[in-house]
Design a protein around this motif. Structure first.
Motif, PDB file in Angstrom:
ATOM      1  N   VAL A   1       0.864  -1.177   0.000  1.00  0.00           N
ATOM      2  CA  VAL A   1       0.000   0.000   0.000  1.00  0.00           C
ATOM      3  C   VAL A   1       0.903   1.230   0.000  1.00  0.00           C
ATOM      4  CG1 VAL A   1      -1.768   1.287   1.265  1.00  0.00           C
ATOM      5  CG2 VAL A   1      -1.824  -1.218   1.236  1.00  0.00           C
ATOM      6  N   ILE A   2       0.658   2.143  -0.946  1.00  0.00           N
ATOM      7  CA  ILE A   2       1.455   3.363  -1.062  1.00  0.00           C
ATOM      8  C   ILE A   2       0.550   4.569  -0.799  1.00  0.00           C
ATOM      9  CG2 ILE A   2       2.886   4.796  -2.583  1.00  0.00           C
ATOM     10  CD1 ILE A   2       4.156   2.103  -2.020  1.00  0.00           C
ATOM     11  N   THR A   3       0.968   5.423   0.121  1.00  0.00           N
ATOM     12  CA  THR A   3       0.284   6.696   0.351  1.00  0.00           C
ATOM     13  C   THR A   3       1.142   7.778  -0.283  1.00  0.00           C
ATOM     14  OG1 THR A   3       1.374   7.021   2.478  1.00  0.00           O
ATOM     15  CG2 THR A   3      -0.755   5.932   2.520  1.00  0.00           C
ATOM     16  N   LYS A   4       0.511   8.613  -1.099  1.00  0.00           N
ATOM     17  CA  LYS A   4       1.237   9.673  -1.799  1.00  0.00           C
ATOM     18  C   LYS A   4       0.730  11.023  -1.309  1.00  0.00           C
ATOM     19  CE  LYS A   4       1.749   6.769  -5.844  1.00  0.00           C
ATOM     20  NZ  LYS A   4       1.679   6.653  -7.288  1.00  0.00           N
TER      21      LYS A   4
ATOM     22  N   LEU B   1      -7.305   0.241   1.355  1.00  0.00           N
ATOM     23  CA  LEU B   1      -7.198   1.677   1.099  1.00  0.00           C
ATOM     24  C   LEU B   1      -7.726   2.552   2.238  1.00  0.00           C
ATOM     25  CD1 LEU B   1      -8.028   1.787  -2.697  1.00  0.00           C
ATOM     26  CD2 LEU B   1      -5.795   1.825  -1.579  1.00  0.00           C
ATOM     27  N   ILE B   2      -8.213   1.929   3.302  1.00  0.00           N
ATOM     28  CA  ILE B   2      -8.667   2.706   4.466  1.00  0.00           C
ATOM     29  C   ILE B   2      -7.839   2.337   5.695  1.00  0.00           C
ATOM     30  CG2 ILE B   2     -10.593   3.186   6.030  1.00  0.00           C
ATOM     31  CD1 ILE B   2     -12.465   2.571   3.604  1.00  0.00           C
ATOM     32  N   GLU B   3      -7.842   1.066   6.055  1.00  0.00           N
ATOM     33  CA  GLU B   3      -7.175   0.649   7.294  1.00  0.00           C
ATOM     34  C   GLU B   3      -5.652   0.695   7.202  1.00  0.00           C
ATOM     35  OE1 GLU B   3      -8.739   0.366  10.106  1.00  0.00           O
ATOM     36  OE2 GLU B   3     -10.609   0.719   9.026  1.00  0.00           O
ATOM     37  N   CYS B   4      -5.100   0.244   6.096  1.00  0.00           N
ATOM     38  CA  CYS B   4      -3.634   0.235   5.974  1.00  0.00           C
ATOM     39  C   CYS B   4      -3.055   1.653   5.977  1.00  0.00           C
ATOM     40  CB  CYS B   4      -3.209  -0.555   4.741  1.00  0.00           C
ATOM     41  SG  CYS B   4      -3.617  -2.319   4.867  1.00  0.00           S
ATOM     42  N   PRO B   5      -3.593   2.586   5.179  1.00  0.00           N
ATOM     43  CA  PRO B   5      -3.068   3.958   5.250  1.00  0.00           C
ATOM     44  C   PRO B   5      -3.250   4.596   6.628  1.00  0.00           C
ATOM     45  CG  PRO B   5      -4.341   3.671   3.257  1.00  0.00           C
ATOM     46  CD  PRO B   5      -4.550   2.439   4.087  1.00  0.00           C
ATOM     47  N   ARG B   6      -4.318   4.217   7.313  1.00  0.00           N
ATOM     48  CA  ARG B   6      -4.549   4.747   8.663  1.00  0.00           C
ATOM     49  C   ARG B   6      -3.397   4.361   9.596  1.00  0.00           C
ATOM     50  NH1 ARG B   6     -10.342   3.439  10.747  1.00  0.00           N
ATOM     51  NH2 ARG B   6     -10.808   4.734   8.965  1.00  0.00           N
ATOM     52  N   LEU B   7      -2.859   3.159   9.417  1.00  0.00           N
ATOM     53  CA  LEU B   7      -1.722   2.728  10.240  1.00  0.00           C
ATOM     54  C   LEU B   7      -0.424   3.428   9.839  1.00  0.00           C
ATOM     55  CD1 LEU B   7      -2.372  -1.110  10.495  1.00  0.00           C
ATOM     56  CD2 LEU B   7      -2.637   0.598  12.284  1.00  0.00           C
ATOM     57  N   LEU B   8      -0.286   3.755   8.568  1.00  0.00           N
ATOM     58  CA  LEU B   8       0.931   4.410   8.085  1.00  0.00           C
ATOM     59  C   LEU B   8       0.959   5.908   8.393  1.00  0.00           C
ATOM     60  CD1 LEU B   8       1.249   2.777   4.536  1.00  0.00           C
ATOM     61  CD2 LEU B   8       2.491   2.145   6.624  1.00  0.00           C
TER      62      LEU B   8
ATOM     63  N   PRO C   1       0.592   8.115  10.920  1.00  0.00           N
ATOM     64  CA  PRO C   1       1.422   8.798  11.931  1.00  0.00           C
ATOM     65  C   PRO C   1       2.892   8.921  11.517  1.00  0.00           C
ATOM     66  CG  PRO C   1      -0.012   7.203  12.981  1.00  0.00           C
ATOM     67  CD  PRO C   1      -0.143   6.990  11.502  1.00  0.00           C
ATOM     68  N   PHE C   2       3.392   7.948  10.782  1.00  0.00           N
ATOM     69  CA  PHE C   2       4.782   7.990  10.330  1.00  0.00           C
ATOM     70  C   PHE C   2       4.950   9.015   9.207  1.00  0.00           C
ATOM     71  CE2 PHE C   2       3.820   3.875  12.118  1.00  0.00           C
ATOM     72  CZ  PHE C   2       4.797   3.774  13.095  1.00  0.00           C
ATOM     73  N   VAL C   3       3.957   9.094   8.328  1.00  0.00           N
ATOM     74  CA  VAL C   3       3.968  10.091   7.254  1.00  0.00           C
ATOM     75  C   VAL C   3       3.943  11.491   7.861  1.00  0.00           C
ATOM     76  CG1 VAL C   3       2.614  11.048   5.346  1.00  0.00           C
ATOM     77  CG2 VAL C   3       2.893   8.570   5.558  1.00  0.00           C
TER      78      VAL C   3
ATOM     79  N   THR D   1      -5.168  15.187  10.500  1.00  0.00           N
ATOM     80  CA  THR D   1      -5.531  13.790  10.307  1.00  0.00           C
ATOM     81  C   THR D   1      -6.344  13.644   9.025  1.00  0.00           C
ATOM     82  OG1 THR D   1      -5.557  13.443  12.684  1.00  0.00           O
ATOM     83  CG2 THR D   1      -6.732  11.831  11.350  1.00  0.00           C
ATOM     84  N   VAL D   2      -6.040  12.617   8.262  1.00  0.00           N
ATOM     85  CA  VAL D   2      -6.733  12.351   7.003  1.00  0.00           C
ATOM     86  C   VAL D   2      -7.843  11.339   7.264  1.00  0.00           C
ATOM     87  CG1 VAL D   2      -6.484  11.411   4.674  1.00  0.00           C
ATOM     88  CG2 VAL D   2      -4.660  12.819   5.650  1.00  0.00           C
ATOM     89  N   ASP D   3      -9.031  11.637   6.775  1.00  0.00           N
ATOM     90  CA  ASP D   3     -10.157  10.706   6.873  1.00  0.00           C
ATOM     91  C   ASP D   3     -10.105   9.799   5.645  1.00  0.00           C
ATOM     92  OD1 ASP D   3     -12.546   9.343   7.004  1.00  0.00           O
ATOM     93  OD2 ASP D   3     -13.774  11.122   7.384  1.00  0.00           O
ATOM     94  N   PHE D   4      -9.472   8.644   5.797  1.00  0.00           N
ATOM     95  CA  PHE D   4      -9.280   7.748   4.663  1.00  0.00           C
ATOM     96  C   PHE D   4     -10.593   7.132   4.185  1.00  0.00           C
ATOM     97  CE2 PHE D   4      -5.013   7.987   6.475  1.00  0.00           C
ATOM     98  CZ  PHE D   4      -4.303   8.336   5.340  1.00  0.00           C
ATOM     99  N   LEU D   5     -11.572   7.003   5.066  1.00  0.00           N
ATOM    100  CA  LEU D   5     -12.889   6.514   4.650  1.00  0.00           C
ATOM    101  C   LEU D   5     -13.542   7.523   3.710  1.00  0.00           C
ATOM    102  CD1 LEU D   5     -15.279   4.574   4.729  1.00  0.00           C
ATOM    103  CD2 LEU D   5     -16.003   5.680   6.859  1.00  0.00           C
ATOM    104  N   ALA D   6     -13.520   8.799   4.072  1.00  0.00           N
ATOM    105  CA  ALA D   6     -14.093   9.839   3.207  1.00  0.00           C
ATOM    106  C   ALA D   6     -13.332   9.919   1.888  1.00  0.00           C
ATOM    107  CB  ALA D   6     -14.069  11.190   3.919  1.00  0.00           C
ATOM    108  N   LEU D   7     -12.021   9.789   1.947  1.00  0.00           N
ATOM    109  CA  LEU D   7     -11.201   9.809   0.737  1.00  0.00           C
ATOM    110  C   LEU D   7     -11.578   8.649  -0.185  1.00  0.00           C
ATOM    111  CD1 LEU D   7      -8.777  11.412  -0.446  1.00  0.00           C
ATOM    112  CD2 LEU D   7      -7.295   9.722   0.619  1.00  0.00           C
TER     113      LEU D   7
END
Length: 166
Positions: free
Chosen positions: A66-69, A110-117, A119-121, A141-147
């Protein structure tokens, strides 16, 4: 619990997720103020943050990348609206995921995995902006569910627009 026939219902297996690795895949920071020799006197930053996500299955069973950009652009609100800095960060994680139903795997990745990443980002962005000569930027904080929901809606609109009119 029982099913409709009165037989004991089989318990769904518990979802397992493990972060196997996380890493900076690509990063760029451009300090336009230093490059152009601008004075920092009357600077009011307007910061824009764009986030996009990508996930793919790896060759190993139950493993996904999973990549967050993140693209962070800071422009001066006052005066010429010149770019102050540009930060681009692709941060990835390798996840071992088991027992997620196939129809729920895409949103899970695309929701749970980015949520874990995240804080490091956030920490990397804060450190890089500080080390680049600006106050540390603490990204909201990014709302990955809304995204995820916005991306589904965008795809549905694009598909609808691509259909021929009858």
């Amino acid at each position: 619990m029982t099913d409709a026939n009165g037989a004991p219902a089989e318990a769904a297996p518990q979802i397992r997720m493990q972060v196997l690795a996380q890493y900076v895949r690509d990063m760029s920071f451009e300090n336009m103020v230093a490059q152009k020799g601008l004075q920092g006197g009357d600077v009011q930053p307007d910061i824009q943050v764009q986030v996009s996500l990508d996930a793919r299955k790896r060759s190993v069973e139950h493993q996904y990348e999973v990549i967050t950009k993140f693209k962070v652009t800071s422009k001066n609100k006052s005066g010429s609206a010149e770019t102050l800095f540009l930060l681009e960060l692709d941060y990835g994680g390798i996840f071992h995921v088991e027992n997620v139903p196939e129809d729920q795997l895409h949103p899970f990745l695309l929701i749970e995995c980015p949520r874990l990443l995240f804080p490091f980002v956030r920490r990397i962005i804060s450190d890089v902006t500080r080390d680049g000569g600006f106050p540390p930027l603490n990204v909201d904080t990014v709302d990955f569910l809304a995204l995820y929901r916005m991306e589904l809606a965008r795809r549905a609109e694009a598909q609808k627009a691509a259909q021929p009119v009858q």
